[in-house]
Motif scaffolding. Structure first.
Motif, PDB file in Angstrom:
ATOM      1  N   ASN A   2       0.843  -1.183   0.000  1.00 54.45           N
ATOM      2  CA  ASN A   2       0.000   0.000   0.000  1.00 54.45           C
ATOM      3  C   ASN A   2       0.885   1.242   0.000  1.00 54.45           C
ATOM      4  O   ASN A   2       2.034   1.197   0.441  1.00 54.45           O
ATOM      5  N   ASP A  61       0.847  -2.269   5.480  1.00 51.03           N
ATOM      6  CA  ASP A  61      -0.264  -1.552   6.112  1.00 51.03           C
ATOM      7  C   ASP A  61       0.315  -0.429   6.961  1.00 51.03           C
ATOM      8  O   ASP A  61       1.534  -0.278   7.075  1.00 51.03           O
ATOM      9  N   GLU A  62      -0.564   0.364   7.564  1.00 48.90           N
ATOM     10  CA  GLU A  62      -0.100   1.510   8.340  1.00 48.90           C
ATOM     11  C   GLU A  62       0.691   1.088   9.572  1.00 48.90           C
ATOM     12  O   GLU A  62       1.646   1.758   9.966  1.00 48.90           O
TER      13      GLU A  62
END
Length: 100
Positions: A2, A61-62
């Motif tokens: 992402n 991901d974050e």
């Protein structure tokens, strides 16, 4: 992977030894190169006349971005950051999405 837009402001506390700042800045350059090679740091900009930076990062991901990427930066204790998760736009000219 992402993509994330991350805006970072670095505020070095008063009284920090300039040699420590220089040491961390040098280590930061090395770590940025490592993160680039690993595919995490994609682009990095500094707005004209400002001390903040804007970067395009990639991570699963974050949580990975924060815990395994940003938190490994030597200047991190002096940084505040704003993370914005990104998603593809159908009209993104960089991805062939614009039709004519």
């Amino acid at each position: 992977m992402n993509e994330f837009l991350v805006e970072v402001t670095t505020d070095i506390p008063d009284g920090v030894d300039p040699a420590e700042v220089d040491r961390r800045r040098a280590a930061e350059a090395v770590r940025a190169a490592e993160l680039t090679a690993a595919g995490h740091l994609v682009r990095l900009w500094r707005p004209v006349g400002q001390t903040r930076s804007i970067a395009l990062w990639r991570a699963a991901d974050e949580a990975e971005l924060r815990d395994k990427v940003l938190d490994t930066l030597p200047m991190r204790p002096w940084m505040t950051s704003v993370v914005t998760a990104l998603q593809p736009h159908p009209n993104d000219p960089g991805k062939g999405g614009v039709t004519g």
